[in-house]
Design a protein around this motif. Structure first.
Motif, PDB file in Angstrom:
ATOM      1  N   ILE A 244      23.999   7.013  -6.486  1.00  0.00           N
ATOM      2  CA  ILE A 244      22.714   7.664  -6.474  1.00  0.00           C
ATOM      3  C   ILE A 244      22.084   7.327  -7.932  1.00  0.00           C
ATOM      4  O   ILE A 244      20.936   6.999  -8.084  1.00  0.00           O
TER       5      ILE A 244
ATOM      6  N   GLY B 195      19.393   4.302  -9.913  1.00  0.00           N
ATOM      7  CA  GLY B 195      18.035   4.881 -10.676  1.00  0.00           C
ATOM      8  C   GLY B 195      17.940   4.518 -11.908  1.00  0.00           C
ATOM      9  O   GLY B 195      16.935   4.181 -12.561  1.00  0.00           O
TER      10      GLY B 195
ATOM     11  N   ARG C 279      15.382   1.457 -14.025  1.00  0.00           N
ATOM     12  CA  ARG C 279      14.493   1.342 -15.537  1.00  0.00           C
ATOM     13  C   ARG C 279      15.169   0.608 -16.464  1.00  0.00           C
ATOM     14  O   ARG C 279      14.843   0.823 -17.401  1.00  0.00           O
TER      15      ARG C 279
ATOM     16  N   GLN D 185      20.232   4.026  -1.697  1.00  0.00           N
ATOM     17  CA  GLN D 185      18.851   3.942  -0.971  1.00  0.00           C
ATOM     18  C   GLN D 185      18.667   2.692  -0.433  1.00  0.00           C
ATOM     19  O   GLN D 185      17.943   2.516   0.635  1.00  0.00           O
TER      20      GLN D 185
ATOM     21  N   ASN E  55       8.739  -2.091   4.526  1.00  0.00           N
ATOM     22  CA  ASN E  55       9.099  -3.009   3.252  1.00  0.00           C
ATOM     23  C   ASN E  55       8.318  -2.191   2.400  1.00  0.00           C
ATOM     24  O   ASN E  55       8.293  -2.826   1.046  1.00  0.00           O
ATOM     25  N   HIS E  56       7.614  -1.178   2.604  1.00  0.00           N
ATOM     26  CA  HIS E  56       6.915  -0.225   1.571  1.00  0.00           C
ATOM     27  C   HIS E  56       5.853  -1.155   0.807  1.00  0.00           C
ATOM     28  O   HIS E  56       5.736  -0.926  -0.428  1.00  0.00           O
ATOM     29  N   LEU E  57       5.192  -2.298   1.657  1.00  0.00           N
ATOM     30  CA  LEU E  57       4.307  -3.054   0.571  1.00  0.00           C
ATOM     31  C   LEU E  57       2.904  -2.205   0.552  1.00  0.00           C
ATOM     32  O   LEU E  57       2.539  -1.699  -0.480  1.00  0.00           O
TER      33      LEU E  57
ATOM     34  N   LEU F 251      -0.469  -3.210   1.250  1.00  0.00           N
ATOM     35  CA  LEU F 251      -1.589  -3.811   0.332  1.00  0.00           C
ATOM     36  C   LEU F 251      -2.883  -3.672   0.764  1.00  0.00           C
ATOM     37  O   LEU F 251      -3.831  -4.008  -0.066  1.00  0.00           O
TER      38      LEU F 251
ATOM     39  N   TYR G 116      -4.166  -1.240   0.283  1.00  0.00           N
ATOM     40  CA  TYR G 116      -4.846  -0.511  -0.932  1.00  0.00           C
ATOM     41  C   TYR G 116      -6.105  -1.289  -1.765  1.00  0.00           C
ATOM     42  O   TYR G 116      -6.785  -0.760  -2.304  1.00  0.00           O
ATOM     43  N   TYR G 117      -5.512  -2.565  -2.007  1.00  0.00           N
ATOM     44  CA  TYR G 117      -6.280  -3.462  -3.006  1.00  0.00           C
ATOM     45  C   TYR G 117      -7.156  -4.300  -2.441  1.00  0.00           C
ATOM     46  O   TYR G 117      -7.584  -5.386  -2.838  1.00  0.00           O
TER      47      TYR G 117
ATOM     48  N   ILE H 226      15.245  10.548  -8.910  1.00  0.00           N
ATOM     49  CA  ILE H 226      16.667   9.759  -8.606  1.00  0.00           C
ATOM     50  C   ILE H 226      17.402  10.788  -7.616  1.00  0.00           C
ATOM     51  O   ILE H 226      17.950  10.233  -6.576  1.00  0.00           O
TER      52      ILE H 226
ATOM     53  N   GLU I 165      -1.716   1.514  -6.337  1.00  0.00           N
ATOM     54  CA  GLU I 165      -0.746   2.409  -5.912  1.00  0.00           C
ATOM     55  C   GLU I 165       0.761   1.783  -6.068  1.00  0.00           C
ATOM     56  O   GLU I 165       1.730   2.712  -6.309  1.00  0.00           O
ATOM     57  N   TRP I 166       0.716   0.587  -6.176  1.00  0.00           N
ATOM     58  CA  TRP I 166       2.111  -0.055  -6.346  1.00  0.00           C
ATOM     59  C   TRP I 166       2.780   0.201  -7.763  1.00  0.00           C
ATOM     60  O   TRP I 166       4.192  -0.156  -7.851  1.00  0.00           O
TER      61      TRP I 166
ATOM     62  N   PHE J 196       5.700   3.953  -9.388  1.00  0.00           N
ATOM     63  CA  PHE J 196       7.061   3.667 -10.146  1.00  0.00           C
ATOM     64  C   PHE J 196       7.034   4.225 -11.513  1.00  0.00           C
ATOM     65  O   PHE J 196       8.107   4.777 -11.821  1.00  0.00           O
ATOM     66  N   TYR J 197       5.981   4.138 -12.159  1.00  0.00           N
ATOM     67  CA  TYR J 197       6.151   4.428 -13.515  1.00  0.00           C
ATOM     68  C   TYR J 197       5.194   5.916 -13.711  1.00  0.00           C
ATOM     69  O   TYR J 197       5.368   6.284 -14.893  1.00  0.00           O
TER      70      TYR J 197
ATOM     71  N   LEU K  12      11.896   7.519  -6.179  1.00  0.00           N
ATOM     72  CA  LEU K  12      11.933   6.309  -7.103  1.00  0.00           C
ATOM     73  C   LEU K  12      12.355   4.740  -6.552  1.00  0.00           C
ATOM     74  O   LEU K  12      11.926   3.838  -6.951  1.00  0.00           O
ATOM     75  N   GLN K  13      13.334   4.788  -5.683  1.00  0.00           N
ATOM     76  CA  GLN K  13      13.874   3.652  -5.091  1.00  0.00           C
ATOM     77  C   GLN K  13      12.760   3.014  -4.071  1.00  0.00           C
ATOM     78  O   GLN K  13      12.761   1.867  -3.797  1.00  0.00           O
ATOM     79  N   VAL K  14      12.057   4.142  -3.505  1.00  0.00           N
ATOM     80  CA  VAL K  14      11.011   3.713  -2.571  1.00  0.00           C
ATOM     81  C   VAL K  14       9.783   2.830  -3.546  1.00  0.00           C
ATOM     82  O   VAL K  14       9.425   1.770  -3.187  1.00  0.00           O
TER      83      VAL K  14
ATOM     84  N   LYS L  90      10.285   1.429  -6.267  1.00  0.00           N
ATOM     85  CA  LYS L  90      10.627   0.144  -6.803  1.00  0.00           C
ATOM     86  C   LYS L  90      10.758  -0.678  -5.778  1.00  0.00           C
ATOM     87  O   LYS L  90      10.481  -1.969  -6.126  1.00  0.00           O
ATOM     88  N   LEU L  91      11.069  -0.584  -4.518  1.00  0.00           N
ATOM     89  CA  LEU L  91      10.785  -1.654  -3.342  1.00  0.00           C
ATOM     90  C   LEU L  91       9.430  -1.915  -3.354  1.00  0.00           C
ATOM     91  O   LEU L  91       9.048  -3.278  -3.220  1.00  0.00           O
ATOM     92  N   LYS L  92       8.809  -0.998  -3.480  1.00  0.00           N
ATOM     93  CA  LYS L  92       7.024  -1.213  -3.254  1.00  0.00           C
ATOM     94  C   LYS L  92       6.666  -2.318  -4.356  1.00  0.00           C
ATOM     95  O   LYS L  92       6.196  -3.459  -4.259  1.00  0.00           O
TER      96      LYS L  92
ATOM     97  N   ASN M 195       8.213  -5.922  -3.931  1.00  0.00           N
ATOM     98  CA  ASN M 195       7.794  -6.533  -2.641  1.00  0.00           C
ATOM     99  C   ASN M 195       6.486  -6.905  -3.144  1.00  0.00           C
ATOM    100  O   ASN M 195       5.797  -8.051  -2.676  1.00  0.00           O
ATOM    101  N   THR M 196       5.481  -6.129  -4.066  1.00  0.00           N
ATOM    102  CA  THR M 196       4.244  -6.368  -4.227  1.00  0.00           C
ATOM    103  C   THR M 196       4.433  -7.791  -5.184  1.00  0.00           C
ATOM    104  O   THR M 196       3.365  -8.532  -5.017  1.00  0.00           O
TER     105      THR M 196
END
Lengths: 285, 285, 285, 285
Positions: A91, A95, A99, A245, A265-267, A269, A271-272, B91, B223-224, B227-228, B244-246, B248-250, B253-254
């Motif tokens: 876990i 994480g 970063r 994860q 896939n948590h994309l 898009l 949004y933009y 995390i 929105e992508w 993560f920060y 955090l991991q979701v 990061k994947l987002k 993938n973006t």
């Protein structure tokens, strides 16, 4: 069948374990290299019963039994339930890595007071456990790809039998991390837990998902169930995934696939102002 | 432009912040409800410069400025860099939840010894910080969906100015979890860190990614890049993602989408003798 | 002379160490059983220079050299500076005992990253260190007098070389205590320290007090300086005192005696209308 | 009689508490400034029953009742049982001070989940508790005598109601110490305990020793029982002793005095060839 026995005496895979013919011959001759758990595995596969190894010793992780499972179309998985300190490691480490925080050292000590602890006082038993525990971090952090961050990581794992802890287990981890300009920071994690409570629900999940795998026609190694395991069995030549994860997303998307639902896939898009359908076409064309 | 100023005095979004006309009028009249950071945001958007708010106070998070950014096609993001204890929470909490471990309490205390700590001694400043910090856990754990596990979670966050800590920060978290049959277990995390070291690389990443967003034609809220950020700005009516991991994947993938690479969903069906192309068609049909 | 060298190879006191004649003979024959620190000790005593051993190996703790010191009227003391974890133990254990709190286990782990740590990786070196560290607790708690409270104490001490810690040292102690009706409670102590900083002032104090001892005509073993030492040298047949506060009172009253001041016994009977002079006569009559 | 009630509402000693006449008048008039515990104290003293106050509120700690106890020859003591975090403080602080280790900060946080915790959420109740808890450290460390070491100590005590802890209590202390050349080091103490278990044996000891005091003719304030109390009642103008080991020696020597045994001062001069009888004469002449 989910194997929950105590850690068996260490056996290295040898000639008896390469082909099913050699295995059956050794079995008939009562070879000392055929451990009890291997006999259970063999029986399970021959009966068409899916099999999971929840212990760190070799049981289904043998070339002959993997081949047998594939040939007979029986789902198998292993090894070693991922519960306490290793769960926490898979876990935390992803994480920190997400970063790009460097790690110069990870010191893990465990105290436990029941027979599991007494068994691990034996140097040989501990060695196999230690190797399995040490591998997790390297697999997650990929020091070859990030030598500046993880190439010089001092990783220590200690396990001590400590009577007052009884059936409970306690871990203390010290993690030395570093950020920009090599600035050192520290994380300490003290985990007071109980193995049996953390492991029991894994047994239930694995029993149900292995049944689902069998009914779905999934044969041989079930890599999507690595979420539950400390040292996931993978095809020869492949590296196991340890990031909890990622393992979870793999598990969930496999279930979505089986349920004919859309994969995630948590994309997001839309949004933009981008047409999402464009995105899903990429890579599929 | 990445705003890194100290936390400003608390302002609630009011009439001046609903439309750009009202905002510009209040600006000309030097209204006390227009904070310095808002003026910077306005200037950035008018000049077509992408803007990120790294502090917890309202800056770009105003209806008028969000509309202005969309109208002028300028990427914006906020708020509050996710660095120490909240980083750790996003995390750990998803990791515990992925194993369906219940949580009955989470006690977080922080000590820090610089001006940030002194400012947060002020009850009003602390309140806004506390609200932002408390929200993270609820969003990740979804107590409405899992009332048995997270419906009765006692969550406390304390911040204390403690001079000897200086520019460093220290967090101590006690997490009360429970497993099968309600068996209680505990996790303690002691994090010795430094905010500036953890935050600096975020500023660089955000500057580069906001530039990429602008060049890629991404408009308004990004929105992508959640993560920060501790409290990611999202479209009205949507819930922010804190795992955090979701996140990061987002993010990844973006970037893959922008680089026209295949998106990752960690399925890997070839394992079980299934044609992977079958899987990718699901949901796209 | 205060010996601050690294831990020497383990030597058991043998024939060469029983009489000064045998010692001098072995010295001339360059016997391997005469360690460098012993030569320094011999030279110091022959020159009339008080000598303290700050390391755990045998140096002045030999029958021949103790006799020589007494004969020549030279103050001596040893062994092993009491600094980090053991200092903490002799603070905490007497405190817990003074309240008659039982102790079922004390688990101590240490990580350090310099040559001291590397040396202690060697099982032989560690063994002598471990013995010295384990003894402290037994001496303070007196399990023979309180078998119900301390008769079944599981005491473990572990030391690990851990590179990232460098010249610093870190200890983590878990103490399992129990109160009325055997109710279990726990104390965890995490000590982040630096040996050299903790040891340096002891060297100065010992140099000054040994000089005072010499000028005051105190000969041989200086038991009143046990305050500074992990394993205080005592007359044959006597048990050393390890309780830090008792050691401190002994040190202070010895200084009061030398300064011809009234000794302190913290009685204070004037409180209850009793003539204090009555009290001081008791036991002196 | 040993008072074990919950903390009463805060009352400042006023006119009603200066003389016994004023007290009895206020009692008859049912003045709100006469708390229930004060009535019990008054009754106990009038009946010749020794009285101890185990709570932090004013009960026997009033000029009028102290005078009454002295006049009637009744032993009294108070206030507030010394059990968890404060017990630990009066064990650790004297230990650190005995080595002249500087302390730049001590941060103490407590979580508890029963009615005691809820009551202390009230700022007024907490204030009196905080004052009592803060004083201990100052009394032990004597910053006026050691301004370089303890003159700039930042001491914080926090208590939080935290439901999951139930009847148990947990403390986390961070202690910032410094050694030679101001080198900073840190100690963290995590104490998982239960107040009732730690307090119960104190009640029994106090009942027995107060009976002994009465039978021995000790009148008024029993300062020798300060060992058991967080804020020992002392004669006006005197400073209380908080060091647990000094308190213990005082308790033991008082018992030795009552049993007509020799008092202990831990001198032991026979070691150095000095006639011990010489020592005991010093200060008695």
């Amino acid at each position: 069948m989910v194997w929950c026995g105590s850690t068996e005496a260490h056996i290295t895979a040898g000639k008896e374990h390469q082909t099913i013919e050699a295995f059956e011959k050794a079995l008939k001759e009562s070879s000392p290299n055929i451990a009890p758990s291997m006999i259970y595995t063999y029986a399970a596969i021959m009966e068409g019963v899916p099999y999971v190894n929840g212990a760190p010793n070799l049981s289904v992780e043998l070339p002959c039994l993997i081949q047998l499972a594939e040939k007979r179309g029986v789902p198998i998985a292993g090894s070693d339930f991922k519960t306490g300190q290793t769960l926490m490691k898979t876990i935390l480490a992803p994480g920190l890595k997400s970063r790009m925080l460097g790690i110069s050292g990870w010191y893990s000590t465990n105290i436990l007071g029941n027979r599991d602890g007494e068994v691990l006082q034996d140097p040989e038993s501990f060695k196999s456990k230690e190797v399995s525990k040490l591998g997790v971090l390297e697999s997650v952090l990929e020091p070859n790809r990030h030598p500046d961050l993880y190439g010089d990581l001092h990783h220590i794992v200690r396990i001590n039998y400590y009577k007052p802890r009884g059936d409970n287990k306690e871990g203390w981890d010290n993690i030395d991390i570093f950020g920009w300009m090599g600035y050192p920071m520290q994380i300490k994690v003290n985990f007071l837990c109980r193995d049996s409570i953390l492991a029991a629900p894994l047994v239930l999940d694995l029993a149900q998902f292995m049944d689902l795998a069998a009914r779905s026609g999934f044969k041989g190694i079930q890599e999507w169930l690595g979420f539950y395991l400390k040292s996931p069995l993978v095809k020869q030549g492949l590296a196991p995934e340890h990031d909890l994860q990622v393992q979870k997303l793999k598990l969930e998307n496999t279930l979505r696939y089986l349920g004919k639902e859309e994969l995630i896939n948590h994309l997001g898009l839309t949004y933009y102002g981008v047409d999402e359908a464009d995105a899903s076409r990429i890579g599929n064309e």
